[in-house]
Design a protein around this motif. Structure first.
Motif, PDB file in Angstrom:
ATOM      1  N   ARG A 160       0.070   9.353  -6.265  1.00 15.14           N
ATOM      2  CA  ARG A 160      -0.051  10.284  -5.141  1.00 15.14           C
ATOM      3  C   ARG A 160      -1.465  10.804  -4.928  1.00 15.14           C
ATOM      4  O   ARG A 160      -1.739  11.476  -3.941  1.00 15.14           O
ATOM      5  CB  ARG A 160       0.950  11.407  -5.313  1.00 15.14           C
ATOM      6  CG  ARG A 160       2.389  10.828  -5.389  1.00 15.14           C
ATOM      7  CD  ARG A 160       3.456  11.849  -5.367  1.00 15.14           C
ATOM      8  NE  ARG A 160       3.597  12.578  -4.127  1.00 15.14           N
ATOM      9  CZ  ARG A 160       4.180  12.095  -3.035  1.00 15.14           C
ATOM     10  NH1 ARG A 160       4.639  10.875  -3.015  1.00 15.14           N
ATOM     11  NH2 ARG A 160       4.291  12.839  -1.960  1.00 15.14           N
ATOM     12  N   SER A 188      -5.339   1.672 -10.658  1.00 11.81           N
ATOM     13  CA  SER A 188      -4.075   1.917  -9.960  1.00 11.81           C
ATOM     14  C   SER A 188      -3.436   0.608  -9.501  1.00 11.81           C
ATOM     15  O   SER A 188      -2.216   0.430  -9.618  1.00 11.81           O
ATOM     16  CB  SER A 188      -4.300   2.832  -8.752  1.00 11.81           C
ATOM     17  OG  SER A 188      -4.768   4.081  -9.156  1.00 11.81           O
ATOM     18  N   CYS A 189      -4.252  -0.315  -8.998  1.00 11.30           N
ATOM     19  CA  CYS A 189      -3.725  -1.615  -8.560  1.00 11.30           C
ATOM     20  C   CYS A 189      -3.175  -2.411  -9.744  1.00 11.30           C
ATOM     21  O   CYS A 189      -2.128  -3.064  -9.624  1.00 11.30           O
ATOM     22  CB  CYS A 189      -4.814  -2.413  -7.825  1.00 11.30           C
ATOM     23  SG  CYS A 189      -5.217  -1.746  -6.197  1.00 11.30           S
ATOM     24  N   CYS A 246       0.694   4.108  -2.955  1.00  8.42           N
ATOM     25  CA  CYS A 246       0.412   5.522  -2.662  1.00  8.42           C
ATOM     26  C   CYS A 246       1.568   6.430  -3.065  1.00  8.42           C
ATOM     27  O   CYS A 246       1.344   7.571  -3.489  1.00  8.42           O
ATOM     28  CB  CYS A 246       0.089   5.699  -1.187  1.00  8.42           C
ATOM     29  SG  CYS A 246      -1.466   4.930  -0.703  1.00  8.42           S
ATOM     30  N   ILE A 304      -9.137   3.174  -8.276  1.00  8.12           N
ATOM     31  CA  ILE A 304      -8.441   2.235  -7.386  1.00  8.12           C
ATOM     32  C   ILE A 304      -8.085   0.952  -8.132  1.00  8.12           C
ATOM     33  O   ILE A 304      -6.950   0.470  -8.041  1.00  8.12           O
ATOM     34  CB  ILE A 304      -9.304   1.932  -6.144  1.00  8.12           C
ATOM     35  CG1 ILE A 304      -9.442   3.192  -5.285  1.00  8.12           C
ATOM     36  CG2 ILE A 304      -8.696   0.784  -5.333  1.00  8.12           C
ATOM     37  CD1 ILE A 304     -10.484   3.089  -4.188  1.00  8.12           C
ATOM     38  N   HIS A 357       0.060  -0.752 -10.726  1.00  7.82           N
ATOM     39  CA  HIS A 357       1.022  -1.088  -9.676  1.00  7.82           C
ATOM     40  C   HIS A 357       1.629  -2.470  -9.935  1.00  7.82           C
ATOM     41  O   HIS A 357       2.843  -2.641  -9.868  1.00  7.82           O
ATOM     42  CB  HIS A 357       0.328  -1.054  -8.311  1.00  7.82           C
ATOM     43  CG  HIS A 357       1.111  -1.672  -7.208  1.00  7.82           C
ATOM     44  ND1 HIS A 357       2.001  -0.956  -6.434  1.00  7.82           N
ATOM     45  CD2 HIS A 357       1.148  -2.948  -6.739  1.00  7.82           C
ATOM     46  CE1 HIS A 357       2.549  -1.772  -5.546  1.00  7.82           C
ATOM     47  NE2 HIS A 357       2.052  -2.979  -5.699  1.00  7.82           N
ATOM     48  N   PHE A 369       0.827  -1.200   0.000  1.00  4.63           N
ATOM     49  CA  PHE A 369       0.000   0.000   0.000  1.00  4.63           C
ATOM     50  C   PHE A 369       0.868   1.261   0.000  1.00  4.63           C
ATOM     51  O   PHE A 369       0.530   2.253  -0.653  1.00  4.63           O
ATOM     52  CB  PHE A 369      -0.953   0.009   1.194  1.00  4.63           C
ATOM     53  CG  PHE A 369      -2.140  -0.879   0.994  1.00  4.63           C
ATOM     54  CD1 PHE A 369      -3.190  -0.482   0.178  1.00  4.63           C
ATOM     55  CD2 PHE A 369      -2.204  -2.110   1.619  1.00  4.63           C
ATOM     56  CE1 PHE A 369      -4.284  -1.307  -0.016  1.00  4.63           C
ATOM     57  CE2 PHE A 369      -3.299  -2.945   1.431  1.00  4.63           C
ATOM     58  CZ  PHE A 369      -4.349  -2.537   0.618  1.00  4.63           C
ATOM     59  N   PHE A 420      -3.764   9.218  -3.801  1.00  9.22           N
ATOM     60  CA  PHE A 420      -4.272   8.608  -2.575  1.00  9.22           C
ATOM     61  C   PHE A 420      -3.843   9.354  -1.310  1.00  9.22           C
ATOM     62  O   PHE A 420      -4.271   9.010  -0.220  1.00  9.22           O
ATOM     63  CB  PHE A 420      -3.857   7.135  -2.502  1.00  9.22           C
ATOM     64  CG  PHE A 420      -4.448   6.318  -3.618  1.00  9.22           C
ATOM     65  CD1 PHE A 420      -5.813   6.145  -3.729  1.00  9.22           C
ATOM     66  CD2 PHE A 420      -3.639   5.735  -4.572  1.00  9.22           C
ATOM     67  CE1 PHE A 420      -6.369   5.406  -4.755  1.00  9.22           C
ATOM     68  CE2 PHE A 420      -4.172   4.984  -5.609  1.00  9.22           C
ATOM     69  CZ  PHE A 420      -5.544   4.825  -5.701  1.00  9.22           C
ATOM     70  N   PHE A 421      -2.997  10.393  -1.459  1.00 11.38           N
ATOM     71  CA  PHE A 421      -2.598  11.201  -0.310  1.00 11.38           C
ATOM     72  C   PHE A 421      -3.534  12.400  -0.088  1.00 11.38           C
ATOM     73  O   PHE A 421      -3.348  13.156   0.851  1.00 11.38           O
ATOM     74  CB  PHE A 421      -1.170  11.721  -0.481  1.00 11.38           C
ATOM     75  CG  PHE A 421      -0.121  10.667  -0.267  1.00 11.38           C
ATOM     76  CD1 PHE A 421      -0.117   9.880   0.878  1.00 11.38           C
ATOM     77  CD2 PHE A 421       0.877  10.464  -1.210  1.00 11.38           C
ATOM     78  CE1 PHE A 421       0.855   8.916   1.085  1.00 11.38           C
ATOM     79  CE2 PHE A 421       1.850   9.498  -1.016  1.00 11.38           C
ATOM     80  CZ  PHE A 421       1.837   8.723   0.131  1.00 11.38           C
TER      81      PHE A 421
END
Length: 197
Positions: free
Chosen positions: A110, A130-131, A106, A127, A134, A102, A112-113
């Motif tokens: 960014r 992004s996963c 993040c 989400i 990632h 995680f 997610f900040f």
């Protein structure tokens, strides 16, 4: 669910945060798959031992103990039993992998900040995408960085689907979980040594 290489293997997006991780997990397809053991390969012998144990998921105190879900011993149990303290130490190290995943996600994405000013259904898509990105970036990093190549057993063994869709079910603690946890506890205390603190 995160693997040893900090990649998301299974995600479930769109639940209300007020329900909590354990409640969401118990209602999810992932919870059902773990409870039934259908998501895992057959049990395997632990290294340097004859102990045959099933694959497990690592959770925290909020989750129900079962044959395929390990959680830490309580503080009271840990203080009176060195083996349980050792087990909690190694369980904590395993849990750190998901926290790292995680953190990496993040740090790269960014968004997610900060508060995300989008419709909830759009945020769900952000989400999931992004996963997926990632995971692709992790594959690229692990395949290019020689110091991490030993962490990849075989690229052909990696799942061909990036993520698995989930939906609702439920579950409770089982006696088999205590037996599996006890065997892991004995294994860690006999075959490994905790570094001095």
């Amino acid at each position: 669910m995160v693997d040893a290489n900090c990649k998301f293997v299974i995600i479930d997006v769109g639940w209300y945060g007020k329900e909590g991780d354990a409640g969401i997990y118990m209602k999810s397809k992932l919870g059902e798959l773990v409870k039934n053991g259908t998501i895992f390969p057959p049990p395997k012998t632990l290294p340097h031992s004859g102990i045959l144990l099933p694959y497990v998921v690592v959770g925290d105190d909020a989750f129900s103990l079962s044959e395929h879900m390990m959680k830490p011993y309580s503080r009271a149990q840990m203080l009176v039993d060195e083996k349980k303290r050792t087990f909690n130490y190694y369980l904590s190290k395993a849990k750190r992998t998901s926290e790292n995943a995680f953190g990496i996600l993040c740090a790269i994405f960014r968004i997610f900040f900060t508060p995300i000013h989008l419709k909830p259904e759009t945020i769900d898509s952000v989400i999931v995408v992004s996963c997926c990105f990632h995971n692709m970036l992790r594959d690229n990093y692990l395949s290019r960085n020689p110091s991490n190549k030993e962490r990849i057993s075989n690229l052909e063994d990696l799942p061909t689907q990036n993520l698995i869709d989930l939906a609702g079910t439920g579950g409770y603690a089982k006696a088999e979980g205590f037996q599996v946890g006890s065997q892991f506890t004995d294994y860690f205390s006999t075959h490994r040594h905790m570094p001095a603190e």
